[in-house]
Design a protein around this motif. Sequence first.
Motif, PDB file in Angstrom:
ATOM      1  N   PHE A  33      -4.659 -23.463  -9.474  1.00  0.00           N
ATOM      2  CA  PHE A  33      -6.146 -23.428  -9.622  1.00  0.00           C
ATOM      3  C   PHE A  33      -6.639 -22.510  -8.537  1.00  0.00           C
ATOM      4  O   PHE A  33      -7.827 -21.780  -8.951  1.00  0.00           O
ATOM      5  N   PRO A  34      -6.289 -22.084  -7.481  1.00  0.00           N
ATOM      6  CA  PRO A  34      -6.966 -21.254  -6.507  1.00  0.00           C
ATOM      7  C   PRO A  34      -7.040 -19.876  -7.296  1.00  0.00           C
ATOM      8  O   PRO A  34      -7.958 -18.900  -6.903  1.00  0.00           O
ATOM      9  N   HIS A  35      -6.411 -19.444  -8.130  1.00  0.00           N
ATOM     10  CA  HIS A  35      -6.380 -18.171  -8.907  1.00  0.00           C
ATOM     11  C   HIS A  35      -7.179 -18.366 -10.321  1.00  0.00           C
ATOM     12  O   HIS A  35      -7.122 -17.183 -10.692  1.00  0.00           O
ATOM     13  N   MET A  36      -7.546 -19.321 -10.639  1.00  0.00           N
ATOM     14  CA  MET A  36      -8.230 -19.250 -11.860  1.00  0.00           C
ATOM     15  C   MET A  36      -9.951 -19.756 -11.530  1.00  0.00           C
ATOM     16  O   MET A  36     -10.533 -20.613 -11.312  1.00  0.00           O
ATOM     17  N   MET A  37     -10.405 -18.374 -11.071  1.00  0.00           N
ATOM     18  CA  MET A  37     -11.625 -18.576 -10.505  1.00  0.00           C
ATOM     19  C   MET A  37     -12.856 -18.268 -11.400  1.00  0.00           C
ATOM     20  O   MET A  37     -13.953 -18.565 -11.211  1.00  0.00           O
ATOM     21  N   LYS A  38     -12.545 -17.833 -12.814  1.00  0.00           N
ATOM     22  CA  LYS A  38     -13.384 -17.698 -13.649  1.00  0.00           C
ATOM     23  C   LYS A  38     -13.073 -18.605 -15.108  1.00  0.00           C
ATOM     24  O   LYS A  38     -12.103 -18.806 -15.402  1.00  0.00           O
ATOM     25  N   ARG A  39     -14.165 -18.782 -15.806  1.00  0.00           N
ATOM     26  CA  ARG A  39     -13.966 -19.627 -16.913  1.00  0.00           C
ATOM     27  C   ARG A  39     -13.342 -18.725 -18.169  1.00  0.00           C
ATOM     28  O   ARG A  39     -13.460 -17.566 -17.940  1.00  0.00           O
ATOM     29  N   PRO A  40     -12.946 -19.268 -19.198  1.00  0.00           N
ATOM     30  CA  PRO A  40     -12.272 -18.354 -20.279  1.00  0.00           C
ATOM     31  C   PRO A  40     -13.421 -17.385 -20.686  1.00  0.00           C
ATOM     32  O   PRO A  40     -14.348 -17.781 -21.239  1.00  0.00           O
ATOM     33  N   LYS A  41     -12.996 -16.175 -21.031  1.00  0.00           N
ATOM     34  CA  LYS A  41     -13.901 -15.151 -21.736  1.00  0.00           C
ATOM     35  C   LYS A  41     -13.704 -15.016 -23.287  1.00  0.00           C
ATOM     36  O   LYS A  41     -14.316 -14.400 -23.955  1.00  0.00           O
ATOM     37  N   ALA A  42     -12.710 -16.050 -23.617  1.00  0.00           N
ATOM     38  CA  ALA A  42     -12.649 -15.999 -25.090  1.00  0.00           C
ATOM     39  C   ALA A  42     -13.894 -16.398 -25.920  1.00  0.00           C
ATOM     40  O   ALA A  42     -13.677 -16.192 -27.065  1.00  0.00           O
ATOM     41  N   PHE A  43     -14.491 -17.358 -25.224  1.00  0.00           N
ATOM     42  CA  PHE A  43     -15.818 -17.710 -26.056  1.00  0.00           C
ATOM     43  C   PHE A  43     -16.845 -17.691 -25.065  1.00  0.00           C
ATOM     44  O   PHE A  43     -16.756 -17.906 -23.769  1.00  0.00           O
ATOM     45  N   PRO A  44     -18.106 -17.229 -25.429  1.00  0.00           N
ATOM     46  CA  PRO A  44     -19.249 -16.963 -24.418  1.00  0.00           C
ATOM     47  C   PRO A  44     -19.699 -18.290 -23.938  1.00  0.00           C
ATOM     48  O   PRO A  44     -19.772 -19.484 -24.291  1.00  0.00           O
ATOM     49  N   GLN A  45     -20.130 -18.038 -22.563  1.00  0.00           N
ATOM     50  CA  GLN A  45     -20.986 -19.207 -21.666  1.00  0.00           C
ATOM     51  C   GLN A  45     -21.644 -18.361 -20.651  1.00  0.00           C
ATOM     52  O   GLN A  45     -21.778 -17.260 -20.537  1.00  0.00           O
ATOM     53  N   LYS A  46     -22.834 -19.371 -20.171  1.00  0.00           N
ATOM     54  CA  LYS A  46     -23.870 -18.781 -19.360  1.00  0.00           C
ATOM     55  C   LYS A  46     -23.218 -18.227 -17.940  1.00  0.00           C
ATOM     56  O   LYS A  46     -23.518 -17.067 -17.219  1.00  0.00           O
ATOM     57  N   ASN A  47     -22.358 -19.144 -17.296  1.00  0.00           N
ATOM     58  CA  ASN A  47     -21.809 -19.022 -15.983  1.00  0.00           C
ATOM     59  C   ASN A  47     -20.389 -19.026 -16.076  1.00  0.00           C
ATOM     60  O   ASN A  47     -19.783 -19.867 -16.019  1.00  0.00           O
ATOM     61  N   PRO A  48     -19.764 -17.673 -16.001  1.00  0.00           N
ATOM     62  CA  PRO A  48     -18.439 -17.801 -16.007  1.00  0.00           C
ATOM     63  C   PRO A  48     -17.760 -17.906 -14.687  1.00  0.00           C
ATOM     64  O   PRO A  48     -16.490 -18.057 -14.605  1.00  0.00           O
ATOM     65  N   VAL A  49     -18.456 -18.118 -13.545  1.00  0.00           N
ATOM     66  CA  VAL A  49     -17.673 -18.317 -12.290  1.00  0.00           C
ATOM     67  C   VAL A  49     -17.403 -19.741 -12.088  1.00  0.00           C
ATOM     68  O   VAL A  49     -18.139 -20.610 -12.516  1.00  0.00           O
ATOM     69  N   ARG A  50     -15.984 -20.017 -12.005  1.00  0.00           N
ATOM     70  CA  ARG A  50     -15.452 -21.448 -12.018  1.00  0.00           C
ATOM     71  C   ARG A  50     -15.525 -21.957 -10.411  1.00  0.00           C
ATOM     72  O   ARG A  50     -15.791 -23.111 -10.030  1.00  0.00           O
ATOM     73  N   GLN A  51     -14.982 -21.074  -9.632  1.00  0.00           N
ATOM     74  CA  GLN A  51     -14.971 -21.403  -8.220  1.00  0.00           C
ATOM     75  C   GLN A  51     -15.030 -19.889  -7.405  1.00  0.00           C
ATOM     76  O   GLN A  51     -14.809 -18.902  -7.954  1.00  0.00           O
ATOM     77  N   LYS A  52     -15.371 -19.896  -6.095  1.00  0.00           N
ATOM     78  CA  LYS A  52     -15.600 -18.636  -5.360  1.00  0.00           C
ATOM     79  C   LYS A  52     -14.224 -18.352  -4.695  1.00  0.00           C
ATOM     80  O   LYS A  52     -13.478 -19.364  -4.210  1.00  0.00           O
ATOM     81  N   ARG A  53     -14.213 -17.156  -4.368  1.00  0.00           N
ATOM     82  CA  ARG A  53     -13.059 -17.009  -3.527  1.00  0.00           C
ATOM     83  C   ARG A  53     -13.036 -17.332  -2.098  1.00  0.00           C
ATOM     84  O   ARG A  53     -14.158 -17.721  -1.501  1.00  0.00           O
ATOM     85  N   ARG A  54     -11.810 -17.867  -1.688  1.00  0.00           N
ATOM     86  CA  ARG A  54     -11.765 -18.434  -0.356  1.00  0.00           C
ATOM     87  C   ARG A  54     -12.025 -17.361   0.779  1.00  0.00           C
ATOM     88  O   ARG A  54     -11.627 -16.162   0.443  1.00  0.00           O
TER      89      ARG A  54
END
Length: 500
Positions: free
Chosen positions: A479-500
């Motif tokens: 999970f710490p490396h999955m910081m963004k949501r999938p780009k396969a389909f559009p969404q407003k907010n691509p950021v899932r979590q911030k870098r530590r």
Amino acid sequence: MVEEESTMNDELTLRLADNVLHIRQGLGNSDDVTVRDIQIDVSSDRFIQGAVIYIEGLSNLHSMIDSLRSCCSDGEQEDFDSDQLLEHFKNVVISTGTVEDIVNFDDLFNSLLSGSSILLLEGCSSGLAIGTKELTGRPVEEPNTQSVVRGPREGFTEILRWNTAMLRRKIKDRRLWMETMLIGRVTKTEVTVVYVKHIVSEDVLQEVRQRLAVIDIDAILESNYIEEEILDKQITPFPTIFNTERPDVVAAGIMEGRVAILVDGTPFALLVPALFTQFFQSSEDYYQPADFSTLIRLLRFLSFGLALLTPSFYIAISTFHQEMLPTTLLYNLASQREGVPFPAFIEAIIMEVTFEILREASVRMPKTIGQSISIVGTLVIGQAAVEAGLVSAAMVIVVSITAISNFVLPAFNLGITIRIIRFLLMMLAASFGLFGIFIGIIALVIHLCGLTSFGVPYMSPLAPFHLSDQKDTLFRISFPHMMKRPKAFPQKNPVRQKRR
């Protein structure tokens, strides 16, 4: 039909008896329609006649009746007229959930048949629809079709509001929005669209709304009615809408920017857009360590290939390409097939059809004997077929591996697709050997790459290729490396979590 619609849209009259008679006649004098006459004292020498109408089994009247009794027995009532008394009931007396004004019979019947109770008064041309719906049904249980070793044990039920409440428990954010509409001219089934406002793409959400709005059908009895109505207009055996009965799966999909569709009366929710790789993912992948989840996910892709191609390769090699087998194995297979009167293709068809019959029989039979019958039936029939010389022992092994691999896939509807395509590939293998299989695979890949789900390419993020999305496709990194949501389909907010 026109006369019936005009009657349904008639407004309530001032005469209580006429209104009650209209309701009884409109519902065919059904026995479950209950009318309770009440008498409300508004002064020492005057009272107003009223009636409470409800459907037995759909309404729970205890709290409302207690409020009415306390009001009727109160000796300090003001000298209200009917309209003032109805307003007094709405604002002061009734302590239940929702209270809505009713002015015509169309709204009255819709509320009554949805579980509300109707309060009417003599001399008043309007009424009150009081939210007294009786929410009784199957309790929350562990899903049977998508069980996990580690993870939540709760699954959706047939009660829509219980299902939305389970989602609220998991996503405690005010931007989790729900839009409910009635679909079905006769059933008037509640269908709720669920999404997170600051994540979902407006284009996808608007497409969902438009496809639901144009549905014109008599009845919606299960979510598959909705699924077939809103599918992208493509002829394909592959599922392009994901369904699940797990609230955690729906919550995770919503947090990625998908839209959930919940239907009253079924525990299966729909998620759109759906991607091909999504059907190989299980909720348990995210409840186990990343390395173990990656191994299991790769095993599912391997099982997909085995379930799809094992019988075809056996038919092609044993019929056209014997030189590909080691000599010892070739001699063993030839000795096994010495007394078999059918070619490999017919042999495979016999075993596959027999297994499909046993599978369907085990599903339809009572649970107490279904599993034992399927296991014993498979063993006994397989051994008897080999001893009778109808099939070879190798074919029994091939069909068994194919069936077991089919069960590894977490999505049941993808397994049905494999069962359909497998027969087509078997026919190609029997006709053209390995060349036919590869032609079939190429055609299958081209077909998959041409599919879309609500405008999103079905094979994303493989085709088109998105490098960042490979963190959760064939592999699953931590999970710490999955910081963004999938780009396969559009969404407003691509950021899932911030870098530590």
